[in-house]
Design an enzyme around this catalytic site. Sequence first.
Site, short mmCIF file in Angstrom:
data_model
loop_
_atom_site.label_atom_id
_atom_site.label_comp_id
_atom_site.label_asym_id
_atom_site.label_seq_id
_atom_site.Cartn_x
_atom_site.Cartn_y
_atom_site.Cartn_z
CD GLU A 105 8.16 4.97 19.92
OE1 GLU A 105 8.95 5.23 20.24
OE2 GLU A 105 8.28 4.16 19.04
CB CYS A 118 1.00 6.53 12.88
SG CYS A 118 1.13 4.64 13.41
CB CYS A 125 1.16 -4.61 21.93
SG CYS A 125 -0.72 -5.77 20.69
CB CYS A 129 2.39 -9.76 16.18
SG CYS A 129 0.68 -9.71 16.16
CB CYS A 132 5.44 -6.44 16.06
SG CYS A 132 4.27 -4.76 16.91
N GLY A 176 -0.14 -0.70 20.19
CA GLY A 176 -1.81 -1.32 20.66
C GLY A 176 -2.74 -2.73 19.77
CD GLU A 177 -6.23 -5.49 17.71
OE1 GLU A 177 -4.76 -5.15 16.64
OE2 GLU A 177 -7.30 -5.51 17.57
CB SER A 208 -4.35 -1.20 11.37
OG SER A 208 -3.76 -2.51 11.40
CB SER A 231 -2.47 -6.69 10.67
OG SER A 231 -2.19 -5.51 10.64
CG HIS A 233 0.83 -10.21 8.85
ND1 HIS A 233 1.16 -9.19 7.87
CD2 HIS A 233 0.53 -9.80 10.20
CE1 HIS A 233 1.04 -8.09 8.58
NE2 HIS A 233 0.63 -8.70 10.19
CG ASN A 307 9.55 -2.02 8.81
OD1 ASN A 307 10.18 -1.39 7.73
ND2 ASN A 307 8.16 -0.89 8.94
CB CYS A 350 4.85 -0.78 10.09
SG CYS A 350 3.58 -0.09 9.20
N1 SAH Z 1 -2.18 -4.28 16.22
C1 SAH Z 1 -2.57 -3.67 15.44
C2 SAH Z 1 -2.36 -2.03 14.41
C3 SAH Z 1 -0.92 -1.34 14.89
S1 SAH Z 1 0.48 -2.70 13.85
C4 SAH Z 1 -2.68 -4.24 14.16
O1 SAH Z 1 -1.74 -5.25 14.55
O2 SAH Z 1 -2.87 -4.42 13.10
C5 SAH Z 1 0.40 -1.67 12.27
C6 SAH Z 1 0.53 -2.04 11.21
O3 SAH Z 1 1.46 -3.30 11.98
C7 SAH Z 1 -0.28 -4.05 11.09
O4 SAH Z 1 -0.14 -4.83 9.90
C8 SAH Z 1 1.29 -4.69 11.24
O5 SAH Z 1 1.42 -5.95 11.52
C9 SAH Z 1 2.32 -4.11 10.96
N2 SAH Z 1 4.00 -4.37 11.22
C10 SAH Z 1 4.24 -5.00 12.88
N3 SAH Z 1 5.50 -5.39 13.22
C11 SAH Z 1 6.12 -4.58 11.83
C12 SAH Z 1 7.31 -5.09 11.09
N4 SAH Z 1 7.88 -5.24 11.96
N5 SAH Z 1 7.49 -4.66 9.88
C13 SAH Z 1 6.24 -4.18 9.26
N6 SAH Z 1 4.82 -4.01 9.91
C14 SAH Z 1 4.92 -4.20 10.65
FE1 SF4 Z 2 -0.03 -5.63 19.16
FE2 SF4 Z 2 -0.45 -5.03 16.07
FE3 SF4 Z 2 2.02 -6.03 17.10
FE4 SF4 Z 2 0.53 -7.80 16.90
S1 SF4 Z 2 1.24 -6.14 15.23
S2 SF4 Z 2 1.77 -7.23 18.71
S3 SF4 Z 2 -1.44 -6.96 17.90
S4 SF4 Z 2 0.51 -4.05 17.64
#
Ligand code: SAH
Ligand code: SF4
Length: 358
Positions: A105, A118, A125, A129, A132, A176-177, A208, A231, A233, A307, A350
């Site tokens: 996406e 984005c 990934c 997390c 996510c 992805g990371e 990120s 990130s 948290h 989210n 996000c």
């Molecule tokens: N893998 C990288 C980039 C992709 S995630 C990372 O983790 O930084 C992009 C951002 O979305 C990150 O800051 C992540 O923590 C945040 N994110 C992931 N799931 C989310 C959710 N359900 N609600 C809000 N932010 C979220």
């Molecule tokens: Fe991967 Fe970023 Fe989602 Fe964590 S928040 S699972 S690192 S995409």
Amino acid sequence: MLSTPSKLRSLHDFSFAELEAQLVSDGLSATHAHTLWRSLHGHADAFQTMPTNFLGPLARWMEKHLYSEHADYFLDVPEIVTETRSSDGLTRKYLLRLRDGNTIETVLMGYEGRFTVCVSTQVGCAMGCVFCATGQMGFTRHLRSGEILGQVLHVQRVLRQDFGKSLRNIVLMGMGEPLHNYDAVMKALTVVADVRGPSLSWQRITISTVGLVPAIRRMADEGCPYSLALSLHGATDEQRRALIPVGRKWPMDELIEACRYYNRKLGKCIFIEWTLIAGTNDSPEIAHQLAKLLEGMDVHINLIPLNPTAGYAGSASAHSAGLEFQRILRAAGFPVTFRQRRGIDVAAGCGQLKAQAS
Ligand code: SAH
Ligand code: SF4
């Protein structure tokens, strides 16, 4: 599912130096390399059939190497499976199919006349997390640099055609990371910022990361020009590990030390991303712990209300809790902003990306 014979290579995976070397070894000139490079990164969609504006040796090279039955190369022009527009009209989420049938996406977001894309860097990934959607689907594979670049070229095409505008910002915050796929990401970004190509300012590119310590140090050592967002948290190992399994690998003190090193070495600020989850990481006590943890660092804190995703039961913090969290950090001297929420109704916010046709 379409399989790509291994000898076939994407022309979008080439750096300029690689393309030039290839053409020269095939008997063409550096000028031909410039001509092809500009077209590849400008109007690659026009390449579905042999473009008529190529003449002489370059046209013959393309007939043989790109369009014949025994072609050596292909182009990363992703197929659009679906385009979903948010109700506010400002966000478009694209489900794109890659050559091997996997889907990713890409989200285009408009903010009062300026556009941000984005971009995804992996199919799925590996970091897991818990909150996510991408993490919940697991890891399939890394994207090649051409596949990362192909997303940027796709939205540039959309902007040209539908808005008469160009792209301003790129955030690597899709699926992805990015730092787990370091080399392909950096290669793609070099092309994105190339003045002979898409020509996006490197100052408007943000990577990120969930916090891969060796890769953060590598960015500092290599003088990586792009912005870095971390990130975080959680303000302690315990808080962080409950949300981010990979936090077990690099303890908080190593992570913060790597960020301080980045600050010092590059003289650049780091954006700290903090997803606010009710009752989990939004208390005044945690805000104070975070202020202490980041003391003396050059950071800008971005608060993101959680989210919703199918695999996680937590909910976004109450507005009042978010404001109090912000107030405490501001009082400690940090710049703190709330991330504008975009595309939640089409699951393009996000952490909501998981590459399924809706
Ligand atoms: N893998 C990288 C980039 C992709 S995630 C990372 O983790 O930084 C992009 C951002 O979305 C990150 O800051 C992540 O923590 C945040 N994110 C992931 N799931 C989310 C959710 N359900 N609600 C809000 N932010 C979220
Ligand atoms: Fe991967 Fe970023 Fe989602 Fe964590 S928040 S699972 S690192 S995409």
